[in-house]
Design a protein around this motif. Structure first.
Motif, mmCIF file in Angstrom:
data_model
loop_
_atom_site.group_PDB
_atom_site.id
_atom_site.type_symbol
_atom_site.label_atom_id
_atom_site.label_comp_id
_atom_site.label_asym_id
_atom_site.label_seq_id
_atom_site.Cartn_x
_atom_site.Cartn_y
_atom_site.Cartn_z
ATOM 1 N N GLN B 37 0.847 -1.182 0.000
ATOM 2 C CA GLN B 37 0.000 0.000 0.000
ATOM 3 C C GLN B 37 0.887 1.237 0.000
ATOM 4 O O GLN B 37 1.730 1.420 0.885
ATOM 5 C CB GLN B 37 -0.919 0.033 1.228
ATOM 6 N N ASP B 38 0.699 2.067 -0.996
ATOM 7 C CA ASP B 38 1.449 3.309 -1.126
ATOM 8 C C ASP B 38 0.475 4.465 -1.305
ATOM 9 O O ASP B 38 -0.559 4.319 -1.969
ATOM 10 C CB ASP B 38 2.395 3.218 -2.325
ATOM 11 N N PRO B 39 0.799 5.635 -0.744
ATOM 12 C CA PRO B 39 -0.121 6.784 -0.833
ATOM 13 C C PRO B 39 -0.496 7.108 -2.267
ATOM 14 O O PRO B 39 0.362 7.210 -3.147
ATOM 15 C CB PRO B 39 0.701 7.924 -0.203
ATOM 16 N N GLY B 40 -1.781 7.261 -2.501
ATOM 17 C CA GLY B 40 -2.272 7.617 -3.824
ATOM 18 C C GLY B 40 -2.354 6.468 -4.810
ATOM 19 O O GLY B 40 -2.911 6.631 -5.899
ATOM 20 N N LEU B 41 -1.834 5.308 -4.426
ATOM 21 C CA LEU B 41 -1.838 4.153 -5.343
ATOM 22 C C LEU B 41 -2.739 3.036 -4.845
ATOM 23 O O LEU B 41 -2.911 2.028 -5.543
ATOM 24 C CB LEU B 41 -0.420 3.635 -5.541
ATOM 25 N N GLY B 42 -3.263 3.163 -3.654
ATOM 26 C CA GLY B 42 -4.101 2.098 -3.110
ATOM 27 C C GLY B 42 -3.287 0.866 -2.793
ATOM 28 O O GLY B 42 -2.100 0.947 -2.471
ATOM 29 N N LEU B 43 -3.919 -0.290 -2.895
ATOM 30 C CA LEU B 43 -3.237 -1.555 -2.658
ATOM 31 C C LEU B 43 -2.960 -2.232 -3.986
ATOM 32 O O LEU B 43 -3.863 -2.373 -4.820
ATOM 33 C CB LEU B 43 -4.097 -2.484 -1.792
ATOM 34 N N ARG B 44 -1.742 -2.675 -4.163
ATOM 35 C CA ARG B 44 -1.368 -3.372 -5.390
ATOM 36 C C ARG B 44 -0.892 -4.771 -5.026
ATOM 37 O O ARG B 44 -0.098 -4.948 -4.106
ATOM 38 C CB ARG B 44 -0.279 -2.593 -6.130
ATOM 39 N N GLN B 45 -1.349 -5.723 -5.798
ATOM 40 C CA GLN B 45 -1.045 -7.111 -5.499
ATOM 41 C C GLN B 45 0.363 -7.467 -5.960
ATOM 42 O O GLN B 45 0.744 -7.197 -7.094
ATOM 43 C CB GLN B 45 -2.059 -8.035 -6.157
ATOM 44 N N ASN B 51 -3.258 -22.276 -3.731
ATOM 45 C CA ASN B 51 -3.154 -23.490 -2.939
ATOM 46 C C ASN B 51 -1.681 -23.793 -2.690
ATOM 47 O O ASN B 51 -0.799 -23.093 -3.189
ATOM 48 C CB ASN B 51 -3.819 -24.671 -3.651
ATOM 49 N N VAL B 52 -1.403 -24.822 -1.952
ATOM 50 C CA VAL B 52 -0.025 -25.208 -1.658
ATOM 51 C C VAL B 52 0.722 -25.457 -2.963
ATOM 52 O O VAL B 52 0.200 -26.110 -3.873
ATOM 53 C CB VAL B 52 0.000 -26.467 -0.772
ATOM 54 N N GLU B 53 1.925 -24.891 -3.045
ATOM 55 C CA GLU B 53 2.809 -25.031 -4.200
ATOM 56 C C GLU B 53 2.259 -24.376 -5.467
ATOM 57 O O GLU B 53 2.822 -24.582 -6.551
ATOM 58 C CB GLU B 53 3.108 -26.516 -4.484
ATOM 59 N N VAL B 54 1.210 -23.558 -5.349
ATOM 60 C CA VAL B 54 0.656 -22.844 -6.501
ATOM 61 C C VAL B 54 0.717 -21.354 -6.228
ATOM 62 O O VAL B 54 -0.011 -20.841 -5.359
ATOM 63 C CB VAL B 54 -0.803 -23.257 -6.787
ATOM 64 N N THR B 55 1.615 -20.665 -6.918
ATOM 65 C CA THR B 55 1.723 -19.214 -6.742
ATOM 66 C C THR B 55 1.721 -18.537 -8.105
ATOM 67 O O THR B 55 2.063 -19.163 -9.119
ATOM 68 C CB THR B 55 3.013 -18.824 -5.987
ATOM 69 N N ASP B 56 1.357 -17.265 -8.118
ATOM 70 C CA ASP B 56 1.324 -16.532 -9.378
ATOM 71 C C ASP B 56 1.591 -15.063 -9.116
ATOM 72 O O ASP B 56 1.349 -14.551 -8.014
ATOM 73 C CB ASP B 56 -0.017 -16.697 -10.073
ATOM 74 N N PRO B 61 5.280 -7.728 -9.103
ATOM 75 C CA PRO B 61 6.072 -8.796 -8.492
ATOM 76 C C PRO B 61 7.584 -8.570 -8.472
ATOM 77 O O PRO B 61 8.304 -9.268 -7.766
ATOM 78 C CB PRO B 61 5.738 -9.990 -9.383
ATOM 79 N N GLU B 62 8.062 -7.580 -9.223
ATOM 80 C CA GLU B 62 9.513 -7.421 -9.381
ATOM 81 C C GLU B 62 10.169 -7.123 -8.040
ATOM 82 O O GLU B 62 9.750 -6.234 -7.312
ATOM 83 C CB GLU B 62 9.815 -6.293 -10.364
ATOM 84 N N GLY B 63 11.230 -7.885 -7.732
ATOM 85 C CA GLY B 63 11.978 -7.674 -6.502
ATOM 86 C C GLY B 63 11.483 -8.488 -5.327
ATOM 87 O O GLY B 63 12.020 -8.383 -4.228
ATOM 88 N N TYR B 64 10.446 -9.294 -5.549
ATOM 89 C CA TYR B 64 9.857 -10.098 -4.479
ATOM 90 C C TYR B 64 9.825 -11.574 -4.861
ATOM 91 O O TYR B 64 9.786 -11.924 -6.026
ATOM 92 C CB TYR B 64 8.420 -9.650 -4.183
ATOM 93 N N LYS B 65 9.856 -12.420 -3.832
ATOM 94 C CA LYS B 65 9.644 -13.853 -4.007
ATOM 95 C C LYS B 65 8.682 -14.326 -2.940
ATOM 96 O O LYS B 65 8.591 -13.727 -1.856
ATOM 97 C CB LYS B 65 10.971 -14.626 -3.869
#
Lengths: 112, 112
Positions: B37-45, B51-56, B61-65
């Motif tokens: 959550q950043d000011p003026g940008l709301g919440l970004r996913q 489920n387990v072992e299923v991520t997207d 997403p850049e810079g995160y795991k």
């Protein structure tokens, strides 16, 4: 493209007056619609949601929202606001899967 | 009590020093997600998991795991944090599409 737009970043309202916070979305798939509230220095709390059925949904703290499919809107309303309603309100849309997209938020300020 | 627990609540770190923000839910939810959550940008996913072992990937997403080895846990990893990752982070979980997310209390991260 799928998107969520909250047209007003800030809304000042006198205490005991009615309020409407606007939310529009753009989607080519079915949607689920939500409103969340964030009080200062807290996390987000679910106010209400629309999944199907009646287009007028009632939530906590006297809030309600109406789903308008033709206008792709889901505006939040309250007939009489209180000081305790001061918070930031987020509209969110689940497009098809569980990917929940949020609007940029509307800061509601209640004027005594 | 049904809840999503994030740790730590506050974190100040230096550029490049790997960190992990933990998230755990006790509601047996299948869906979990990270937002910033950043000011003026709301919440970004950032990322989500169905489920387990299923991520997207989400929208930023850049810079995160992330990983989802167990149903209850969904840690967020910053391998080499940078100042532009200074933000308020929320973990959230849901039982099914349309259920509405339950949010954690947030982690305020500052990268200097």
């Amino acid at each position: 493209a799928q998107s969520v737009t909250q047209l007003d970043s800030q809304v000042p309202v006198f205490e005991e007056a009615p309020v409407e916070l606007r939310c529009n979305y753009s989607s080519s798939v079915s949607v689920y619609l939500f409103w969340y509230v964030q009080y200062p220095n807290q996390g987000l709390q679910l106010l209400l949601k629309y999944l199907s059925g009646s287009t007028l949904v009632k939530g906590i703290n006297g809030f309600e929202a109406e789903f308008n499919k033709s206008q792709t809107s889901f505006h939040l309303r309250k007939p009489s606001v209180h000081i305790s309603d001061t918070a930031e309100y987020f509209c969110a849309v689940a497009f098809g899967n569980e990917k929940l997209t949020f609007g940029t938020g509307t800061r509601l300020t209640i004027i005594p | 009590e049904a809840q999503v627990t994030q740790n730590p609540r506050y974190l100040i770190t230096v550029t490049g020093k790997k960190l992990t923000v933990t998230c755990s839910q006790n509601m047996n939810h299948e869906y979990m997600s990270w937002y910033r959550q950043d000011p003026g940008l709301g919440l970004r996913q950032i990322y989500y998991s169905m489920n387990v072992e299923v991520t997207d990937k989400g929208d930023v997403p850049e810079g995160y795991k992330v990983s989802r080895k167990e149903k209850r846990n969904f840690p967020l990893i910053l391998e080499s944090p940078s100042p532009n990752q200074t933000s308020l982070y929320f973990c959230a979980s849901s039982f099914y599409t349309g259920g509405g997310y339950t949010f954690g209390s947030g982690t305020r991260l500052t990268v200097v």
